[in-house]
Design an enzyme around this catalytic site. Structure first.
Site, short mmCIF file in Angstrom:
data_model
loop_
_atom_site.label_atom_id
_atom_site.label_comp_id
_atom_site.label_asym_id
_atom_site.label_seq_id
_atom_site.Cartn_x
_atom_site.Cartn_y
_atom_site.Cartn_z
N GLU A 1 0.39 -1.70 -2.65
CA GLU A 1 1.94 -1.67 -3.16
C GLU A 1 2.75 -1.82 -1.89
OE1 GLU A 1 4.86 1.34 -5.79
OE2 GLU A 1 2.74 1.97 -5.12
N LYS B 1 -10.49 17.94 -7.23
CA LYS B 1 -10.31 16.73 -7.81
C LYS B 1 -9.65 16.85 -9.25
CE LYS B 1 -13.28 14.61 -4.70
NZ LYS B 1 -14.81 14.17 -4.52
N ASP C 1 -11.74 11.54 1.50
CA ASP C 1 -12.17 11.43 -0.05
C ASP C 1 -10.78 11.07 -0.69
OD1 ASP C 1 -13.02 11.55 -2.44
OD2 ASP C 1 -14.55 13.23 -2.10
N HIS D 1 11.82 -3.75 -4.89
CA HIS D 1 10.33 -3.95 -5.38
C HIS D 1 10.23 -5.54 -5.55
CE1 HIS D 1 7.57 -0.78 -6.43
NE2 HIS D 1 8.73 0.13 -5.80
#
Length: 357
Positions: free
Chosen positions: A42, A173, A249, A344
């Protein structure tokens, strides 16, 4: 005869990475002015964080990052025949904390058992062990310690039997209330007070407009959406890019992106803060042996000879400061109609991308 397609592996696969900044950071862990690496597809994220970093350099103390707590968790499940037996077992566990700490130290020279919390559901007893883990993020260290503790408890606490070494009460997570309330990883609060002239001149908005948008979007909007212990615009964007660039991670952005943005208009000046209670980062362990990660951590000053845990704490506050930079820039842009989409479109056309928030 079945024909299978031939798959050709690329010679190398690299996530586009750029160093952004420098960021100016102060606080109880580190006082520095340093660039940070962001690995992302991005492309508008780099200039967005860069604008926040520029603002940090325009303020004398920059971003103040305060580490308020740290602990890594692993939960286990044991079964009993009744809730009464489970409750008695839980009290027995708390009565054995000293011996549990001795067992924990035997599993690693860096692991320390901080506390044990429990939850009983019917005849099921969930035990949440909380550890300090030095410079490691602690996934394997806490599992190893929890396994040893569970074996000991099954042998010496009557009325319980094995359920699972991982009980989803950690929680790893997954976005949960317990992590937001009790913390998992490093709990870091970043804040900055931006003079009015910088808010208008560099962010092209006002403190009042940012404060109102933060309330309407991050607080009310997230409430209506049913967010869990979280009220922010895009912490996950900065955390994923930072985690990938520093060998973390990456799945831990799930709980890591839980956090709260606050913004206040203080007589035209903007007080802006980001609270991140679940930053799971480490400077040793899995993922840190790659040459480019070693170079990155060295450049970030996280390979110095320090007290165990201090390098990981430094990495955590740099991650949190990076989040503030990106969060500030995005909210400022969203106070102005069309600004976000124009940025963007322009930046991703240059990069050949087609992503949008």
């Amino acid at each position: 005869m079945n024909s299978q397609p031939t798959l050709t592996k690329p010679a190398a696969a690299h996530i586009p990475t750029r160093w952004v900044g420098p960021l100016r950071v102060s606080g109880n862990v580190a006082t520095t002015e340093i660039e940070v690496p962001l690995a992302t597809y991005e492309s508008p994220l780099w200039p967005a964080v860069g604008r926040g970093a520029q603002v940090s350099r325009m303020v004398e103390s920059g971003i103040t990052a305060t580490l308020v707590d740290e602990r890594m968790t692993r939960s286990v499940l044991v079964e009993a025949d009744t809730a009464e037996i489970a409750h008695t077992a839980a009290r027995a566990v708390h009565g054995r904390l000293d011996e549990l700490r001795v067992i924990t130290r035997a599993t690693s020279r860096f692991a320390e058992l901080l506390s044990v919390r429990e939850e009983i559901a019917g005849s099921l007893l969930f035990l949440r062990f909380e550890f300090s883990t030095g410079d490691a993020s602690g996934h394997n260290m806490t599992t190893l310690a929890a396994d040893a503790l569970l074996g000991h408890l099954l042998e010496y606490v009557p009325g319980i039997r094995y359920g699972s070494i991982s009980a989803n009460y950690c929680t790893d997570k997954k976005a949960t209330a317990i992590n937001g309330i009790l913390g998992r990883g490093k709990n870091v609060i970043t804040e900055i007070l931006i003079p009015e002239r910088i808010v208008t001149g560099r962010l092209h908005t006002t403190a009042a407009r940012i404060a109102k948008l933060n309330t309407d979007k991050n607080l009310v909007g997230t409430l209506l959406a049913g967010g869990i212990r979280s009220a922010n615009a895009h912490y996950a964007n900065m955390l994923l890019a930072f985690y990938l660039a520093t060998g973390q991670d990456a799945a831990n952005i799930v709980e890591g992106s839980q956090g709260v943005t606050l913004a206040e208009d203080r007589d035209g000046d903007l007080y802006f803060s980001c609270t991140l209670p679940n930053l799971i980062v480490g400077t040793v362990g899995n993922g840190k042996g790659l040459d480019f990660i070693e170079e990155t951590l060295t450049a970030l000053g996280c390979r110095e000879e320090r007290t165990a845990g201090d390098n990981a704490r430094r990495l955590a506050v740099l991650a949190a400061a990076t989040v503030l930079c990106g969060e500030l820039s995005l909210l400022a842009a969203q106070t102005n109609p069309g600004e976000l989409m124009k940025a963007h479109t322009r930046l991703e056309r240059l990069a050949g991308g087609h992503h949008a928030h």
